[in-house]
Design an enzyme around this catalytic site. Structure first.
Site, PDB file in Angstrom:
ATOM      1  CB  THR A   1      -0.955   0.023   1.207  1.00 29.38           C
ATOM      2  OG1 THR A   1      -0.200   0.016   2.417  1.00 29.38           O
ATOM      3  CG2 THR A   1      -1.892  -1.172   1.179  1.00 29.38           C
ATOM      4  CG  ASP A   2      -0.869   4.718  -1.942  1.00 31.15           C
ATOM      5  OD1 ASP A   2      -1.685   4.621  -0.991  1.00 31.15           O
ATOM      6  OD2 ASP A   2      -1.217   5.062  -3.084  1.00 31.15           O
ATOM      7  CB  ALA A   3       1.152   7.952   1.840  1.00 32.42           C
ATOM      8  N   GLY A   4      -1.786   6.558   1.096  1.00 33.78           N
ATOM      9  CA  GLY A   4      -3.241   6.692   1.164  1.00 33.78           C
ATOM     10  C   GLY A   4      -3.943   5.413   1.619  1.00 33.78           C
TER      11      GLY A   4
ATOM     12  CB  VAL B   1      -5.321   2.513  -2.124  1.00 34.26           C
ATOM     13  CG1 VAL B   1      -6.544   3.125  -1.457  1.00 34.26           C
ATOM     14  CG2 VAL B   1      -4.496   3.594  -2.789  1.00 34.26           C
TER      15      VAL B   1
END
Length: 141
Positions: free
Chosen positions: A20-23, A25
């Site tokens: 996942t990324d910082a968001g 997702v």
């Protein structure tokens, strides 16, 4: 890991924190990793191991084209299914459609082409007859 019918191969993937990324997702490029894993497991399902293909047939399969269409995000802990379907088998290439799904929901769709290359020179090489036969017989099952 199952074959749904003669052209579909389904591979399960779980989304981990590292995906996942910082968001929160799945990072967009990680879908390419998911698709790669599914194609590798599809080959294993057919009895073709990439390390053996290098050693015995002096070939590799490399991605030459990928086009992705992102529809919906996947999130941490999602259980995903990667559906792999051959669209066309050529003399030295294979065209796939791969779909990342969460249950019945399509998240990402990908058209991807892989080419057979000589393992030393990376020049395009015909798919060996024994590999071609296995691929075509999987299409007939």
């Amino acid at each position: 890991m199952t074959s749904e019918n003669h052209t579909d191969f389904i591979f399960p993937i779980r989304v981990y924190y590292e995906d996942t990324d910082a968001g929160g997702v799945v990072f967009y490029a990680n879908y390419l990793k998911f698709f790669e894993r599914a194609r590798t497991e599809w080959l294993r399902h057919l009895g073709l191991h990439q390390s053996v293909l290098v050693e015995q047939a002096n070939i590799l399969f490399v991605v030459t084209h990928a086009q992705l269409d992102y529809k919906r995000p996947a999130r941490l802990d999602d259980a995903l299914l990667i559906k792999t379907q051959i669209k066309k088998i050529g003399k030295a290439s294979i065209d796939f459609e791969q779909i990342c799904m969460r249950q019945d929901e399509i998240l990402v769709r990908c058209d991807i082409q892989i080419a057979c290359v000589n393992a030393q020179t990376f020049k395009i090489s015909p798919i060996p007859n024994f590999v071609h036969s296995i691929l075509l017989s999987d299409q007939d099952n």
